[in-house]
Design a protein around this motif. Structure first.
Motif, PDB file in Angstrom:
ATOM      1  N   UNK A 141      41.853  51.116  47.504  1.00  0.00           N
ATOM      2  CA  UNK A 141      41.940  49.188  47.453  1.00  0.00           C
ATOM      3  C   UNK A 141      40.613  48.497  46.972  1.00  0.00           C
ATOM      4  N   UNK A 142      40.407  49.239  45.300  1.00  0.00           N
ATOM      5  CA  UNK A 142      39.498  48.374  44.633  1.00  0.00           C
ATOM      6  C   UNK A 142      39.768  47.134  43.905  1.00  0.00           C
ATOM      7  N   UNK A 143      38.823  46.233  43.724  1.00  0.00           N
ATOM      8  CA  UNK A 143      39.021  44.844  43.133  1.00  0.00           C
ATOM      9  C   UNK A 143      38.533  44.938  42.153  1.00  0.00           C
ATOM     10  N   UNK A 144      39.657  44.659  41.252  1.00  0.00           N
ATOM     11  CA  UNK A 144      39.113  43.976  39.960  1.00  0.00           C
ATOM     12  C   UNK A 144      39.322  42.892  38.811  1.00  0.00           C
ATOM     13  N   UNK A 145      38.398  42.547  38.046  1.00  0.00           N
ATOM     14  CA  UNK A 145      38.295  41.752  37.443  1.00  0.00           C
ATOM     15  C   UNK A 145      40.223  41.261  36.353  1.00  0.00           C
ATOM     16  N   UNK A 146      41.093  41.277  37.252  1.00  0.00           N
ATOM     17  CA  UNK A 146      42.412  41.227  36.337  1.00  0.00           C
ATOM     18  C   UNK A 146      42.531  41.087  34.876  1.00  0.00           C
ATOM     19  N   UNK A 147      41.749  40.450  34.346  1.00  0.00           N
ATOM     20  CA  UNK A 147      41.624  39.540  33.153  1.00  0.00           C
ATOM     21  C   UNK A 147      41.020  40.956  32.479  1.00  0.00           C
ATOM     22  N   UNK A 148      40.174  40.653  32.934  1.00  0.00           N
ATOM     23  CA  UNK A 148      38.756  42.417  32.395  1.00  0.00           C
ATOM     24  C   UNK A 148      39.814  43.744  31.814  1.00  0.00           C
ATOM     25  N   UNK A 149      40.729  43.661  33.259  1.00  0.00           N
ATOM     26  CA  UNK A 149      41.432  44.463  32.493  1.00  0.00           C
ATOM     27  C   UNK A 149      42.423  44.886  31.782  1.00  0.00           C
ATOM     28  N   UNK A 150      43.107  43.751  31.489  1.00  0.00           N
ATOM     29  CA  UNK A 150      44.747  43.446  30.713  1.00  0.00           C
ATOM     30  C   UNK A 150      43.221  43.202  28.570  1.00  0.00           C
ATOM     31  N   UNK A 430      42.842  37.797  46.295  1.00  0.00           N
ATOM     32  CA  UNK A 430      41.271  37.944  47.342  1.00  0.00           C
ATOM     33  C   UNK A 430      42.268  37.213  48.356  1.00  0.00           C
ATOM     34  N   UNK A 431      42.105  36.379  49.999  1.00  0.00           N
ATOM     35  CA  UNK A 431      42.259  35.956  50.632  1.00  0.00           C
ATOM     36  C   UNK A 431      41.305  34.320  50.684  1.00  0.00           C
ATOM     37  N   UNK A 432      42.070  33.569  51.041  1.00  0.00           N
ATOM     38  CA  UNK A 432      41.818  31.926  50.375  1.00  0.00           C
ATOM     39  C   UNK A 432      41.481  32.014  49.159  1.00  0.00           C
ATOM     40  N   UNK A 433      42.020  33.068  47.833  1.00  0.00           N
ATOM     41  CA  UNK A 433      41.383  32.460  46.772  1.00  0.00           C
ATOM     42  C   UNK A 433      42.459  31.361  45.919  1.00  0.00           C
ATOM     43  N   UNK A 434      41.493  30.036  45.565  1.00  0.00           N
ATOM     44  CA  UNK A 434      42.408  29.459  44.427  1.00  0.00           C
ATOM     45  C   UNK A 434      41.397  28.849  42.636  1.00  0.00           C
ATOM     46  N   UNK A 435      42.944  29.394  42.316  1.00  0.00           N
ATOM     47  CA  UNK A 435      42.414  29.714  40.550  1.00  0.00           C
ATOM     48  C   UNK A 435      42.055  28.430  40.426  1.00  0.00           C
ATOM     49  N   UNK A 436      40.903  27.998  39.456  1.00  0.00           N
ATOM     50  CA  UNK A 436      40.967  26.879  38.850  1.00  0.00           C
ATOM     51  C   UNK A 436      40.827  26.426  37.563  1.00  0.00           C
ATOM     52  N   UNK A 441      39.597  25.595  24.391  1.00  0.00           N
ATOM     53  CA  UNK A 441      40.029  26.316  23.178  1.00  0.00           C
ATOM     54  C   UNK A 441      41.771  26.720  23.763  1.00  0.00           C
ATOM     55  N   UNK A 442      41.158  28.021  24.899  1.00  0.00           N
ATOM     56  CA  UNK A 442      42.382  28.236  25.399  1.00  0.00           C
ATOM     57  C   UNK A 442      42.525  28.294  26.439  1.00  0.00           C
ATOM     58  N   UNK A 443      43.409  28.162  27.571  1.00  0.00           N
ATOM     59  CA  UNK A 443      43.693  28.159  29.090  1.00  0.00           C
ATOM     60  C   UNK A 443      42.830  29.158  29.750  1.00  0.00           C
ATOM     61  N   UNK A 444      41.894  28.745  30.559  1.00  0.00           N
ATOM     62  CA  UNK A 444      41.450  30.149  30.944  1.00  0.00           C
ATOM     63  C   UNK A 444      40.969  29.519  32.361  1.00  0.00           C
ATOM     64  N   UNK A 445      40.698  30.271  33.724  1.00  0.00           N
ATOM     65  CA  UNK A 445      40.531  30.443  35.123  1.00  0.00           C
ATOM     66  C   UNK A 445      38.914  30.679  34.868  1.00  0.00           C
ATOM     67  N   UNK A 446      38.155  29.934  36.180  1.00  0.00           N
ATOM     68  CA  UNK A 446      36.946  29.720  35.302  1.00  0.00           C
ATOM     69  C   UNK A 446      36.181  29.973  36.384  1.00  0.00           C
ATOM     70  N   UNK A 447      37.111  30.984  37.867  1.00  0.00           N
ATOM     71  CA  UNK A 447      36.767  31.208  38.479  1.00  0.00           C
ATOM     72  C   UNK A 447      36.887  32.732  38.538  1.00  0.00           C
ATOM     73  N   UNK A 448      37.073  33.433  37.190  1.00  0.00           N
ATOM     74  CA  UNK A 448      37.619  34.559  37.261  1.00  0.00           C
ATOM     75  C   UNK A 448      38.916  34.753  37.899  1.00  0.00           C
ATOM     76  N   UNK A 449      39.670  35.888  38.399  1.00  0.00           N
ATOM     77  CA  UNK A 449      41.024  36.685  38.594  1.00  0.00           C
ATOM     78  C   UNK A 449      40.089  37.677  39.521  1.00  0.00           C
ATOM     79  N   UNK A 450      39.578  37.971  40.354  1.00  0.00           N
ATOM     80  CA  UNK A 450      39.392  38.631  41.274  1.00  0.00           C
ATOM     81  C   UNK A 450      40.779  39.419  41.652  1.00  0.00           C
ATOM     82  N   UNK A 451      40.909  40.723  42.023  1.00  0.00           N
ATOM     83  CA  UNK A 451      42.514  40.865  42.438  1.00  0.00           C
ATOM     84  C   UNK A 451      42.569  42.568  43.289  1.00  0.00           C
TER      85      UNK A 451
END
Length: 456
Positions: A141-150, A430-436, A441-451
């Motif tokens: 049940x590991x946590x990853x940074x999804x953008x890095x994975x993709x 993650x619980x209570x996660x809100x994407x910012x 130049x590109x559409x970014x999620x400034x606080x990352x996408x931990x999943x």
């Protein structure tokens, strides 16, 4: 053209030399600033930023005028100088005029829906390799940074598609170097006070090192390829670029152009697809009803089988999920065109040398063209719905003759990645996660996408 005094001046926030606009942009961020202006001024408005007049374009009719009806008056000129200078040179994204026409003629056959199918085995192989990585991570049940994975998948895919690169170390290094180049080019447009390139700051030194490394890598691959007999060339994009001949002149690309186009294909091909996939995972986690329909289709049509080009045709809802992610969260939320001569749009005077900022992020949310526009609904992209909507209401890959050459490559790639990974895994926010979400130049999620990776 002669300007008619009866023409309407463009609305927009007016202030001396755009200084207040610069302050507001800095405080609010591009996305919120444009959103507030859209509410106040409507579908077309002008924003002065320093010496430049930026005309924001949201209405599909205006998109059509700029990209189709009067496309010859709108070109990629000064606005693309940072990308041209710091990243891809005269590659097809930034080239203009006769050079662009020639390169488009040479490269278009590689990127037709049928042409990109040649890369399907790479898409499948690399995604299946990722399932092995995810199996061990999901077991804990590991946590990853999804953008890095993709990005790991898409960088590997595009380097194999271009150069037949199999070295994991090469893939990681080229990815990091290009990311440094992209960051440097973007920082120049967002920071008008950055020191000149020749000043030996850490940022400037890191950029030059990354660019030199990328060029050296490509040149080594080119040297090795050109030393081979053409009959022995591997079936990859570089081989196709080297042997492509202009049907009008019989000429082949110069060495510099081969380097620029190879770099362009990597630049355009890995990061946007990684963002598309990341946004799709985010949307699925936010919309359990959509995820249930996706899983139902995958289970019904594939079971435990690996998808093939033939079985992909039986997964239309899976592709619609990708297209809907591109609607609400387009990786390229805006793109620019420079105005060559004065023009008129909807009774408004468009001044020569202005910069038109086309904004698919907002066009895709226009309530006149999308019912309940903020709702994630993949069936908006069913064939009958696509036929019924305004032709320019959806332009995640740009529009007109400058539409992204790699759109079919990206759609097939992400269709396969989502089918294979969603068949086996169910990433959770993650619980209570809100994407910012922020627009640079590109559409970014400034606080990352931990999943959290979970097995289905």
């Amino acid at each position: 053209m002669v300007v008619d005094n009866a023409l309407k001046p463009l609305p927009g926030p007016k202030n001396f030399f755009g200084l207040k606009n610069l302050r507001d942009l800095s405080q609010e961020g591009m996305r919120d600033f444009i959103s507030h202006c859209w509410q106040e001024y409507g579908d077309i408005f002008e924003v002065q930023v320093g010496p430049k007049k930026l005309v924001m374009i949201i209405h599909p009719d205006h998109v059509r005028h700029i990209t189709l009806t009067n496309a010859q008056n709108y070109e990629k000129l000064e606005s693309y100088d940072p990308v041209r200078k710091y990243i891809i040179g005269d590659g097809i994204v930034t080239s203009t005029g006769d050079l662009w026409k020639r390169q488009r003629r040479l490269m278009s056959p590689f990127y037709t829906p049928r042409g990109v199918q040649e890369f399907a085995d790479i898409f499948l192989r690399d995604t299946l390799a990722m399932t092995e990585r995810w199996e061990s991570l999901a077991a804990n049940h590991s946590q990853v940074e999804m953008f890095d994975e993709m990005a790991l998948i898409t960088a590997s895919i595009v380097l194999k598609a271009i150069f037949s690169t199999e070295s994991d170390q090469d893939i990681l290094e080229v990815k990091e170097w290009v990311e440094t180049m992209i960051g440097f080019a973007g920082s120049g447009t967002s920071n008008p006070f950055r020191l000149p390139d020749w000043v030996p700051t850490e940022t400037n030194i890191n950029f030059r090192k990354a660019r030199n490394n990328v060029h050296e890598y490509i040149n080594k691959v080119l040297d090795a390829r050109l030393a081979m007999d053409e009959a022995e060339y591997p079936n990859d994009l570089l081989s196709k670029l080297i042997t492509a001949e202009d049907p009008e002149t019989g000429e082949r690309m110069s060495r510099d152009l081969l380097r620029d186009e190879a770099l362009t294909n990597f630049f355009a091909g890995y990061e946007t697809s990684a963002r598309s996939m990341s946004h799709a995972w985010y949307a699925l986690a936010q919309n359990p009803d959509v995820k249930a329909k996706l899983h139902e289709e995958l289970d019904r049509e594939l079971g435990d089988d690996i998808p093939t080009l033939e079985t992909l045709k039986r997964l239309p809802y899976t592709l619609r999920v990708i297209k809907e992610a591109l609607r609400l969260y387009p990786p390229a939320p805006m793109y620019a065109k420079d105005v060559i001569n004065d023009d008129v749009i909807d009774g408004y005077h468009i001044e020569k040398d202005s910069v038109m900022m086309l904004l698919p992020y907002f066009t895709h949310r226009h309530p006149d063209f999308w019912e309940d526009p903020l709702r994630f609904e993949p069936n908006r992209h069913a064939p009958e719905a696509e036929k019924a909507r305004h032709s320019q209401a959806y332009h995640p890959f740009a529009s007109g003759q400058r539409v992204c050459l790699g759109n079919h490559f990206s759609l097939l790639e992400t269709h396969i990645i989502l089918a294979i990974l969603a068949q086996r895994f169910d990433p959770q926010l993650l619980p209570d996660y809100q994407a910012n979400f922020v627009m640079e130049g590109l559409l970014e999620i400034s606080n990352g996408l931990p999943m959290i990776l979970e097995k289905r």
